[in-house]
Design a protein around this motif. Structure first.
Motif, short mmCIF file in Angstrom:
data_model
loop_
_atom_site.label_atom_id
_atom_site.label_comp_id
_atom_site.label_asym_id
_atom_site.label_seq_id
_atom_site.Cartn_x
_atom_site.Cartn_y
_atom_site.Cartn_z
N ILE A 90 0.85 -1.21 0.00
CA ILE A 90 0.00 0.00 0.00
C ILE A 90 0.88 1.25 0.00
CG2 ILE A 90 -1.70 1.30 1.36
CD1 ILE A 90 -2.76 -1.50 2.30
N VAL A 91 1.94 1.22 0.79
CA VAL A 91 2.85 2.37 0.83
C VAL A 91 3.45 2.61 -0.56
CG1 VAL A 91 5.13 3.13 1.68
CG2 VAL A 91 3.40 2.30 3.28
N SER A 92 3.92 1.54 -1.20
CA SER A 92 4.52 1.69 -2.54
C SER A 92 3.50 2.29 -3.51
CB SER A 92 4.98 0.35 -3.10
OG SER A 92 5.97 -0.18 -2.30
N GLY A 93 2.27 1.74 -3.46
CA GLY A 93 1.22 2.21 -4.37
C GLY A 93 0.88 3.67 -4.12
N LEU A 94 0.78 4.06 -2.85
CA LEU A 94 0.42 5.44 -2.53
C LEU A 94 1.52 6.41 -3.00
CD1 LEU A 94 -1.14 5.13 1.05
CD2 LEU A 94 -2.33 5.68 -1.09
N ILE A 95 2.77 5.99 -2.86
CA ILE A 95 3.86 6.87 -3.30
C ILE A 95 3.76 7.07 -4.83
CG2 ILE A 95 6.38 7.04 -3.58
CD1 ILE A 95 6.60 5.67 -0.80
N SER A 96 3.50 5.97 -5.56
CA SER A 96 3.39 6.09 -7.02
C SER A 96 2.21 6.99 -7.40
CB SER A 96 3.17 4.72 -7.67
OG SER A 96 4.21 3.87 -7.33
N LEU A 97 1.07 6.79 -6.73
CA LEU A 97 -0.12 7.60 -7.07
C LEU A 97 0.11 9.06 -6.72
CD1 LEU A 97 -2.95 5.22 -5.82
CD2 LEU A 97 -2.37 5.76 -8.19
N ARG A 98 0.73 9.28 -5.58
CA ARG A 98 1.04 10.67 -5.18
C ARG A 98 1.93 11.34 -6.23
NH1 ARG A 98 5.01 12.15 -1.40
NH2 ARG A 98 6.29 10.67 -2.54
N ASP A 99 2.93 10.60 -6.72
CA ASP A 99 3.85 11.19 -7.69
C ASP A 99 3.12 11.57 -8.98
OD1 ASP A 99 5.84 10.89 -5.86
OD2 ASP A 99 6.74 9.12 -6.79
N ILE A 100 2.07 10.82 -9.31
CA ILE A 100 1.32 11.13 -10.53
C ILE A 100 0.35 12.29 -10.31
CG2 ILE A 100 -0.39 10.25 -12.18
CD1 ILE A 100 0.76 7.41 -11.58
N TRP A 101 -0.45 12.21 -9.21
CA TRP A 101 -1.59 13.13 -9.07
C TRP A 101 -1.36 14.26 -8.08
CZ3 TRP A 101 -4.63 12.40 -12.96
CH2 TRP A 101 -4.78 11.11 -13.48
N LEU A 102 -0.50 14.04 -7.09
CA LEU A 102 -0.33 15.07 -6.06
C LEU A 102 1.17 15.31 -5.82
CD1 LEU A 102 -3.02 13.87 -3.45
CD2 LEU A 102 -3.24 15.74 -5.09
N ALA A 103 1.89 15.47 -6.91
CA ALA A 103 3.35 15.56 -6.83
C ALA A 103 3.78 16.61 -5.82
CB ALA A 103 3.91 15.88 -8.20
N GLY A 104 4.75 16.25 -5.01
CA GLY A 104 5.31 17.20 -4.04
C GLY A 104 4.60 17.23 -2.71
N LYS A 105 3.44 16.57 -2.61
CA LYS A 105 2.72 16.58 -1.33
C LYS A 105 3.26 15.47 -0.44
CE LYS A 105 0.18 19.80 -2.96
NZ LYS A 105 0.59 21.18 -2.68
N PRO A 106 3.64 15.78 0.78
CA PRO A 106 4.22 14.74 1.65
C PRO A 106 3.18 13.71 2.09
CG PRO A 106 3.97 16.81 2.86
CD PRO A 106 3.61 17.10 1.42
N ILE A 107 3.62 12.46 2.22
CA ILE A 107 2.77 11.42 2.80
C ILE A 107 3.24 11.19 4.23
CG2 ILE A 107 1.87 9.08 2.59
CD1 ILE A 107 2.51 9.08 -0.34
N VAL A 108 2.30 11.30 5.16
CA VAL A 108 2.61 11.25 6.59
C VAL A 108 1.90 10.06 7.20
CG1 VAL A 108 2.50 12.53 8.76
CG2 VAL A 108 2.62 13.79 6.59
#
Ligand code: SF4
Length: 243
Positions: A90-108
């Motif tokens: 899930i962490v890997s997937g969220l990082i990939s999705l963040r990079d596509i749709w919410l680039a630059g936003k930190p995951i906490v």
């Protein structure tokens, strides 16, 4: 929600099906911990990584296309996220999705720290941008009272896991009344543990909502600021008071 991490989007790994946690903290605003992960698994009610990531993708894309914007993505929700059997995926997937749709936003990540000494969990947690670990005890007696662990988790185990993190924010809850972690001796122990862990930030807070245990009282603001001052004097670490 808006808080210490700005405007956030929350990713909940267990959905509304049940609160799943390895602790049963008396102050938990999600209520008592009643459902075990194994029971939920038997019922086939644990959301799969595919389901969680499909929902996250939809929500991230909506924010990207329609707003309103967010400042950070929070992994938290209905219990302890690291218990999810597919947490690393899930962490890997969220990082990939963040990079596509919410680039630059930190995951906490918000975690109770119980699983951080497991390699697969620790490696995943260290891939995130920020890690917030609940730690409101400095000795095993207070740990048992404040965390009420449902398995053989000790404060020492949590400390060992936190020490494997590349950096950490400590979040501590202080309460009085039926459960009290604010005596001078217990605060001294907590300060010593926090000093040992060298977090990059510390947040201290108290209860603001009804709890499932009767007789718990919130600390007043002066008490929280006194704790913050004691911590700073002994360790030079500044704590933010969140209430
Ligand atoms: S660790 Fe968090 S979710 Fe779990 S019981 Fe404690 S406060 Fe609730």
């Amino acid at each position: 929600m808006i808080g210490a991490f700005g405007r956030t989007i929350e990713i909940d790994l267990f959905g509304s099906k049940a609160k799943i946690c390895s602790f049963d903290c008396p102050y938990c605003d999600l209520g008592a911990t009643q459902t075990r992960l194994n029971k939920l698994k038997e019922q086939g009610a644990v959301p799969s990584s595919q389901e969680i990531l499909a929902q996250a993708q939809q929500r991230f894309r909506d924010i990207h296309e329609k707003g309103p914007g967010v400042d950070s993505v929070i992994i938290s929700g209905n219990g302890e996220p690291t218990i999810h059997p597919e947490f690393p995926e899930i962490v890997s997937g969220l990082i990939s999705l963040r990079d596509i749709w919410l680039a630059g936003k930190p995951i906490v990540l918000f975690t109770n720290g119980a699983n951080l000494d497991q390699r697969r969990v620790n490696e995943a947690v260290n891939r995130l941008d920020q890690r917030v670990v609940k730690l409101d005890a400095g000795n095993e007696r207070i740990f048992k009272t404040m965390a009420a662990p449902l398995s053989r988790v000790t404060l020492q185990k949590v400390i060992s896991g936190v020490r494997l993190l590349k950096d950490v924010t400590i979040q501590a809850m202080f309460v009085q009344g039926a459960v009290d972690n604010t005596s001078s001796a217990d605060l001294e122990d907590w300060i010593e543990v926090v000093g040992l862990l060298k977090p990059h930030s510390v947040q201290i807070t108290t209860i603001t909502r009804p709890t499932h245990i009767a007789g718990l009282k919130s600390c007043d603001e002066d008490t929280l600021h006194t704790i913050a001052t004691k911590l700073e004097r002994r360790t030079s670490l500044k704590a933010s008071v969140l209430i």
